[in-house]
Design an enzyme around this catalytic site. Sequence first.
Site, PDB file in Angstrom:
ATOM      1  N   GLY A   1       0.827  -1.199   0.000  1.00  0.00           N
ATOM      2  CA  GLY A   1       0.000   0.000   0.000  1.00  0.00           C
ATOM      3  C   GLY A   1       0.858   1.245   0.000  1.00  0.00           C
TER       4      GLY A   1
ATOM      5  CB  CYS B   1       5.327  -4.151   0.318  1.00  0.00           C
ATOM      6  SG  CYS B   1       6.251  -2.619   0.045  1.00  0.00           S
ATOM      7  CE1 TYR B   2       1.070   1.050   5.562  1.00  0.00           C
ATOM      8  CE2 TYR B   2      -0.420  -0.813   5.863  1.00  0.00           C
ATOM      9  CZ  TYR B   2      -0.009   0.460   6.211  1.00  0.00           C
ATOM     10  OH  TYR B   2      -0.658   1.140   7.214  1.00  0.00           O
TER      11      TYR B   2
ATOM     12  CG  HIS C   1       5.795  -5.576  -4.512  1.00  0.00           C
ATOM     13  ND1 HIS C   1       4.498  -5.464  -4.084  1.00  0.00           N
ATOM     14  CD2 HIS C   1       6.404  -4.425  -4.154  1.00  0.00           C
ATOM     15  CE1 HIS C   1       4.311  -4.288  -3.503  1.00  0.00           C
ATOM     16  NE2 HIS C   1       5.461  -3.636  -3.533  1.00  0.00           N
TER      17      HIS C   1
ATOM     18  CD  GLU D   1       2.847  -8.375  -5.469  1.00  0.00           C
ATOM     19  OE1 GLU D   1       2.585  -7.187  -5.223  1.00  0.00           O
ATOM     20  OE2 GLU D   1       3.535  -9.090  -4.698  1.00  0.00           O
TER      21      GLU D   1
ATOM     22  CG  ASP E   1     -16.325  -9.254 -19.707  1.00  0.00           C
ATOM     23  OD1 ASP E   1     -15.389 -10.068 -19.742  1.00  0.00           O
ATOM     24  OD2 ASP E   1     -16.180  -8.087 -19.285  1.00  0.00           O
TER      25      ASP E   1
ATOM     26  CE  LYS F   1     -12.052  -8.271 -20.164  1.00  0.00           C
ATOM     27  NZ  LYS F   1     -13.456  -8.078 -20.514  1.00  0.00           N
TER      28      LYS F   1
END
Length: 531
Positions: A58, A85-86, A184, A186, A242, A387
């Site tokens: 964050g 992180c945060y 991070h 990710e 979609d 998505k």
Amino acid sequence: MKNIHQDKILIIDFGSQYTQLIARRVREAGVYCEIFHHGIDPSKIENFKPKAIILSGGPESVTEEGCPVIPDIIFKLSLPILGICYGMQALAAQLGGKVEGSHNQREFGHAALTLPKNAPTNSLFKKLCDHTDSEGQGVLDVWMSHGDKVTALPPGFVTLAQSHHAPISAMANLEKNWYGVQFHLEVTHTHQGMLLLKHFLFDISHCEQNWTTENILEDIIASVQKQVGNQKVLLGLSGGVDSSVVAAILQKAIGKNLYCVFVDTGLLRLNEAEQVQTMFDKHLGMNLTTVYAKDKYFDALKNISDPEVKRKVIGKLFIDIFEEASKKISDEKQIKFLAQGTIYPDVIESAGGGNSASHVIKSHHNVGGLPDDLNFELVEPLRELFKDEVRQIGLNVGLPYDMVYRHPFPGPGLGVRILGEVTPDAAETLRKADAIFIELLYKYGYYQKVSQAFAVFLPVKSVGVMGDGRVYAPVIALRAVETIDFMTAKWAHLPYDLLEEASLRIVNEVQNVSRVVYDISGKPPATIEWE
């Protein structure tokens, strides 16, 4: 049938631009997860019954008064925790450690993470190492993005790794399975990030890989059949990814009880209306009603150039047209359900956590919600999916690859890619220019390399020379970007040969275009769409 929600990960969002990316990585590993705002009602966290909890990064600082905090309920649940992180800094600060600002020694970008030889054996860094340093210590290449750093461990924690600027880059309470990492994991820049995440999910949290495309599709079809039974369902089919995937899923689930309405607005891409009708009516044999409304749209948009006004006009007109068509079909067929292509990011944005501080830059690209007085019960088969998951499901239900992996297209269509007043001539010019650009991206092998590409009609004219005469005609801008989450983006470095051929063909093949330019603005400061 597999219970795809049996093992769930809860992600607490502290405002990181990477929060949705964390969720996508968890799901890619085969585990279901959801994102909750840090200010959510604690009872909802408990009722969710997660197997483990991930705390996102964050933009705030835990050293400042009023900063976001980890809800107390999370510690009381005695579940595995991974703070990123945060999230790590909040763990340290709330559990009795110390966090300090490091404004003169911030770490942004690539960093080498050292795994000390005497570090305790644990599942998070188990057997992971990119290379070794001169002293034989393991080194991981990671992606850092922090100003603050943990300078003292909370009681019961040990240091697992360190970097040049952060002596405590990873920490753990091994007894409670609480972990914190400053980097991070990710993002792809952290080379072993996915393996680290899998260690947390499977070795530490003991989750099973139930979240697979096949299991998801089976679950969605069963859920739709249970909700709808033998009743009929109405779907507003736009031709986008979609709604197309929803249509294909519903056909598998309820067959001829699906009724689709497609509105030809005159603001679609070249030949798109014909493609939609060919695919869903002729090839898939669906009950498809097409409403031809080009004249209504162009009449409604006369003398309007403000982008927000255009969006509202287009959105309201769509609702009016769809409402009229749907009531006619509903009265005849006795339809009780309305299907929508809502996906998980829409749900996150709508929820907002009640504490969102973000500013409205522009109205959402999609046309907007349908009115409550249509008196339908909603069916939202994609509500839990990102998505990329929707695209995979689309392939599984037999939709063509080119349709499923088509670039995003705004709900108002070309209405927000024609700057200034939207006219039939401008729409036709833009349609043809855009088609040439997309064709050349395919030809040069760049369509799937870029995340979104399109042409824009500019409300300015420039002088050109064609043959022996001078012309004074509109300008077309080309835009192509690369992005992971569409929150930030960089302009695509397309080959000069591609751009040159695009310019030549557009000026030569599209009437009333004098010049072609290429947009090299990133996001930020620009947005991806021009309006």
